[in-house]
Design an enzyme around this catalytic site. Structure first.
Site, PDB file in Angstrom:
ATOM      1  N   GLY A   1      17.290 -20.850  34.600  1.00 23.98           N
ATOM      2  CA  GLY A   1      18.399 -22.009  34.823  1.00 23.98           C
ATOM      3  C   GLY A   1      18.368 -22.490  36.126  1.00 23.98           C
ATOM      4  O   GLY A   1      19.566 -22.555  36.754  1.00 23.98           O
ATOM      5  N   ALA A   2      17.134 -22.699  36.681  1.00 25.43           N
ATOM      6  CA  ALA A   2      17.056 -22.914  38.390  1.00 25.43           C
ATOM      7  C   ALA A   2      16.941 -24.386  38.462  1.00 25.43           C
ATOM      8  O   ALA A   2      17.177 -24.932  39.824  1.00 25.43           O
ATOM      9  CB  ALA A   2      16.055 -22.097  38.970  1.00 25.43           C
TER      10      ALA A   2
ATOM     11  N   ILE B   1      23.947 -23.344  40.395  1.00 26.31           N
ATOM     12  CA  ILE B   1      23.775 -22.268  41.215  1.00 26.31           C
ATOM     13  C   ILE B   1      22.445 -21.666  41.055  1.00 26.31           C
ATOM     14  O   ILE B   1      22.047 -21.310  42.268  1.00 26.31           O
ATOM     15  CB  ILE B   1      24.888 -20.985  40.522  1.00 26.31           C
ATOM     16  CG1 ILE B   1      26.400 -21.451  40.717  1.00 26.31           C
ATOM     17  CG2 ILE B   1      24.568 -19.495  41.218  1.00 26.31           C
ATOM     18  CD1 ILE B   1      27.318 -20.824  39.688  1.00 26.31           C
ATOM     19  N   GLY B   2      21.761 -21.934  40.217  1.00 22.73           N
ATOM     20  CA  GLY B   2      20.364 -21.424  40.039  1.00 22.73           C
ATOM     21  C   GLY B   2      19.523 -22.090  41.122  1.00 22.73           C
ATOM     22  O   GLY B   2      18.647 -21.538  41.629  1.00 22.73           O
TER      23      GLY B   2
ATOM     24  N   TYR C   1      32.452 -17.857  25.086  1.00 19.64           N
ATOM     25  CA  TYR C   1      32.218 -17.677  26.435  1.00 19.64           C
ATOM     26  C   TYR C   1      32.435 -16.456  27.264  1.00 19.64           C
ATOM     27  O   TYR C   1      31.679 -15.710  27.569  1.00 19.64           O
ATOM     28  CB  TYR C   1      32.385 -18.941  27.295  1.00 19.64           C
ATOM     29  CG  TYR C   1      31.961 -19.062  28.665  1.00 19.64           C
ATOM     30  CD1 TYR C   1      30.641 -19.240  29.045  1.00 19.64           C
ATOM     31  CD2 TYR C   1      32.920 -18.842  29.751  1.00 19.64           C
ATOM     32  CE1 TYR C   1      30.375 -19.158  30.395  1.00 19.64           C
ATOM     33  CE2 TYR C   1      32.433 -18.814  31.042  1.00 19.64           C
ATOM     34  CZ  TYR C   1      31.094 -19.013  31.331  1.00 19.64           C
ATOM     35  OH  TYR C   1      30.609 -18.867  32.780  1.00 19.64           O
TER      36      TYR C   1
END
Ligand SMILES: NC(=O)c1ccc[n+]([C@@H]2O[C@H](COP(=O)([O-])OP(=O)(O)OC[C@H]3O[C@@H](n4cnc5c(N)ncnc54)[C@H](OP(=O)(O)O)[C@@H]3O)[C@@H](O)[C@H]2O)c1
Length: 289
Positions: free
Chosen positions: A19-20, A24-25, A176
């Site tokens: 998830g980059a 944040i990633g 979640y």
């Protein structure tokens, strides 16, 4: 056993981040590139990842400093293909960052897991399992898992009977929270399984960060969430980076917030539940290992 590195200097560090492409990633990847890491970005869309690939190449001045790997965490076939693709490069792996995640989305994964649990925990569990021998062969190495303070909302711990059903709650918040509790239990149990291997593990809360993670959270909840001052993605990546680069190795298995050890809830410290989660996750992912 150390891998033989024909084409790489022994000092080159390699990281794989899920998830980059965004949030944040993305910042984590850019900062690690600045620190000299060669990066593998495991993401869903090559098109949406291209801008950060271009940015990293610009920063490093090297076209081989970053590689895209396709990863759809809601499908364990894709997770296996992603791990195989990385392993086929025959490179070491010093840092695995399990960062990707979704919140507030409802549904079920290809193999029948509740969507948040399947993506946030099961997909990362299998990815880590498939890469663990490479991490061990590359020691010292680290596995950093981005969890959340939202694990506190899982007040009954893991609801085992819900894990293989579509999302039940209206907002997806409960699911979640449960998936993020699973992230902490996983990281803790992984550290115990890796004693004396030179591979250490960390889980963390990044803060409340202004990213796309809130995109599936129902509209009526968003103004409430926005009442709190959110961190920028740059600020939100700091605890991940601390765990990746600076957290002491003897603090393996612990949970961090604001780049400091934080004691999570009693459910997240429950060793019996951590072992049960590990054993179930092993069974569920066995066909793909
Ligand atoms: N933002 C916060 O306040 C906050 C607070 C606590 C914890 N966290 C955690 O921080 C981590 C990063 O989130 P973020 O805030 O940076 O959110 P984000 O901007 O939405 O980024 C999430 C990343 O996860 C990827 N992803 C989502 N579902 C996926 C799937 N099925 N397969 C593969 N990749 C998938 C997304 O890919 P696409 O772009 O393709 O969708 C994106 O790259 C998550 O684990 C999240 O739970 C965030």
């Amino acid at each position: 056993m150390k891998l033989s590195l024909d084409t790489l200097s022994n000092s080159l560090k390699i990281a794989l981040i899920t998830g980059a492409n965004i949030g944040i990633g993305r910042i984590t990847a850019i900062e690690l590139a600045r620190q000299g890491y060669k990066l593998f970005l495991a993401c869903r869309s090559p098109e949406r990842t291209q801008p950060v690939i271009d940015e990293i190449k610009e920063i490093t001045g090297k076209i081989d400093s970053v590689t895209f790997l396709h990863l759809e965490l809601s499908d364990l076939v894709s997770v296996k293909k992603c791990a195989d693709a990385f392993l086929s490069y025959n490179l070491p792996l010093h840092l695995l960052i399990n960062n990707a995640g979704l919140a507030g989305a409802k549904g079920i994964t290809s193999q029948g897991f509740e969507l948040a649990f399947g993506v946030n925990h099961i997909g990362h569990f299998l990815l880590t399992k498939l890469l663990i021998e490479r991490l061990k062969a590359s020691e010292p190495a680290r596995v950093v898992t981005v969890a959340s303070r939202a694990h506190r909302l899982a007040t009954n711990g893991i609801s085992w009977q819900t894990l293989q059903l579509p999302t039940q709650s209206f907002t997806g918040t409960q699911e979640y929270a449960q998936s993020k509790l699973a992230n902490i239990l996983f990281s803790s149990q992984l550290s115990k399984n890796l004693i004396n291997t030179g591979v250490t593990t960390y889980s963390l809360h990044p803060g409340v960060v202004d990213t796309e993670v809130w995109r599936k959270v129902p509209q009526f909840l968003r103004p409430i969430l926005r009442l709190r001052k959110m961190l920028t993605p740059e600020q939100g990546a700091q605890t991940t980076l601390f765990c990746a680069l600076n957290a002491p190795s003897h603090e393996t298995g612990l949970y961090y917030d604001l780049s400091q050890i934080k004691v999570p809830t009693s459910h997240a410290l429950d060793e019996t539940q951590a072992i049960k989660l590990w054993e179930h996750s092993m069974q569920w992912t066995a066909p793909f290992q």
